[in-house]
Write an enzyme that holds these catalytic residues in place. Structure first.
Site, PDB file in Angstrom:
ATOM      1  CD  GLU A  38      68.647  23.479  20.703  1.00 54.01           C
ATOM      2  OE1 GLU A  38      68.072  24.815  20.565  1.00 54.01           O
ATOM      3  OE2 GLU A  38      68.752  22.397  20.049  1.00 54.01           O
ATOM      4  NE  ARG A  64      57.680   6.250   9.220  1.00 51.72           N
ATOM      5  CZ  ARG A  64      57.330   6.221  10.227  1.00 51.72           C
ATOM      6  NH1 ARG A  64      56.308   6.926  10.891  1.00 51.72           N
ATOM      7  NH2 ARG A  64      56.860   5.093  11.137  1.00 51.72           N
ATOM      8  CD  GLU A  96      51.625  -0.085  11.524  1.00 56.80           C
ATOM      9  OE1 GLU A  96      52.707  -0.520  11.051  1.00 56.80           O
ATOM     10  OE2 GLU A  96      51.255   1.072  11.767  1.00 56.80           O
ATOM     11  CD  GLU A 140      42.017  11.538  11.228  1.00 55.70           C
ATOM     12  OE1 GLU A 140      40.511  10.815  10.716  1.00 55.70           O
ATOM     13  OE2 GLU A 140      41.746  11.873  11.588  1.00 55.70           O
TER      14      GLU A 140
END
Lengths: 185, 185
Positions: A38, A64, A96, A140
Site C-alpha cells: 500500500e 493538525r 507563515e 485559505e
C-alpha cells in the site's frame, strides 16, 4: 550488498486526492512469492529553519487534523506541481512568518515514512531575514501562530517532546549536528 | 495560545487496508468556512537503536517499494493490534538483528508527517545485546541485510544523506543530542 528488489506485477490507483494519492501494488518478492504494498504518493514538501538576527528560530503553531490538536513546527508546506523546492521554501517562509530573505540555503532532505509513503521533505536554512512590507496571505485553509525560540530552547523542546514532528526535530537536530561536527574537525 | 481547532463535520473511510486506512473528512475551519482533510490512519510503529558491546549501532538495509530502492535504517516495524510498543520493539530487534536484550529503554516518540498521517514512531535504545540461540523468522514479506557502524560513522552517513529516513536520523541524532545536553549540564 543485496538490494532485494520487489518487481511491480500490477499497480492500481485507489484514490487520487488534493494532496495524496493511494496506490495498491502487487509485487514479486525476492524469494519469488507475491506480496501487496500500500503506497501513498505525495508531491513532497519543504521545511524552513528561519533564523532571526537575534539568533532565534521561528516556530509556528498550527492545528493538525490528523492528530486532532495543534502542534509547534517550523514553517513548512507541500510542493505545488512542478515547483522548485527552493521556491516553495521562500513562499512558505513569507506566508507563515512575514519575513523574506536572499539567504536561503539547502541543508538536507529526508523521507518521512518510507514503509508506506514516498514523501520527501527538503530542509532549508533562511538567514538575514527582512520583514515583508506587504504581508502575504496564507492558504485559505491555513491558520498559524508565530513564536521565536533560541536553538538551545528548541533542543530542550525536542527533549521534552513539545516539539515532536519529524521535520521540525530533524531540522533543528541537523543544525545542532552541523555545529558539533564543525567543532570536532 | 490559540488552538485553531477544526471540527469534524463528516468523516468517510475510503480505504481499509492491511497497514493503512484512508479517511476523508469535511471540517469547519476556525474562520467558519469549510475545508477537506485527507487523513492516513496508521497503527504506529517502533524503531530500535541496537548498541553492541563494541559501541556500534546495528543498521539494516531493506527494499522500500514506496521509494523503489533499498535504504539503510535502524530496525523497525509497525505495532500489531493492541500490542505494547516495548513488545514490538523487542520482537523487531530479535527478528531483524538476531539479538535480544533485557535492557530496552524508551527514548522518545515523534510524528512522521502530521500534515496527512497520524503515524507515531516510538524510539527505543537496546543495550547489552545477547545473541539469540535460535534465530527468529522475519515476516514472510521482509528481507533485510544487517551491518554495524559507530555513532560517529552514523552521524556522517546522515550528513552525507546515505541515511535519510526520518526515524533513523531522528533516533541517531536524538542519541547524539542526549550526549551534547549531558555534557553541557
Amino acid at each position: 550488498m543485496k538490494d532485494f528488489e520487489e518487481k511491480t506485477l500490477s499497480s492500481k490507483e485507489l484514490y487520487n486526492g488534493k494532496i495524496i494519492d493511494l496506490v495498491l501494488e502487487d509485487v514479486e518478492l525476492p524469494n519469488g512469492k507475491q506480496g501487496k504494498r500500500e503506497i501513498i504518493k505525495h508531491p513532497g514538501a519543504v521545511a524552513v529553519i528561519a533564523r532571526t538576527d537575534e539568533n532565534k528560530i521561528i516556530l509556528v503553531k498550527q492545528y493538525r487534523k490528523a492528530l486532532e490538536r495543534a502542534i509547534v513546527e517550523i514553517p513548512a508546506g507541500k510542493l505545488e506541481k512542478g515547483e522548485e523546492p527552493a521556491h516553495t521554501a521562500l513562499r512558505e517562509l513569507e506566508e507563515e512568518t512575514g519575513y523574506t530573505t536572499q539567504q536561503l540555503q539547502k541543508l538536507t532532505a529526508f523521507y518521512t515514512s518510507p514503509g508506506f509513503a514516498d514523501e520527501i521533505v527538503h530542509i532549508y536554512l533562511a538567514d538575514q531575514l527582512v520583514p515583508l512590507e506587504e504581508k502575504r496571505e496564507l492558504d485559505e485553509d491555513e491558520f498559524v501562530e508565530v513564536m521565536e525560540v533560541s536553538l538551545e530552547e528548541a533542543l530542550h523542546l525536542i527533549e521534552k517532546q513539545h516539539i515532536y514532528d519529524a521535520k521540525t526535530a530533524y531540522a533543528i537536530q541537523y543544525l545542532q549536528l552541523q555545529e558539533v561536527l564543525e567543532s570536532t574537525k
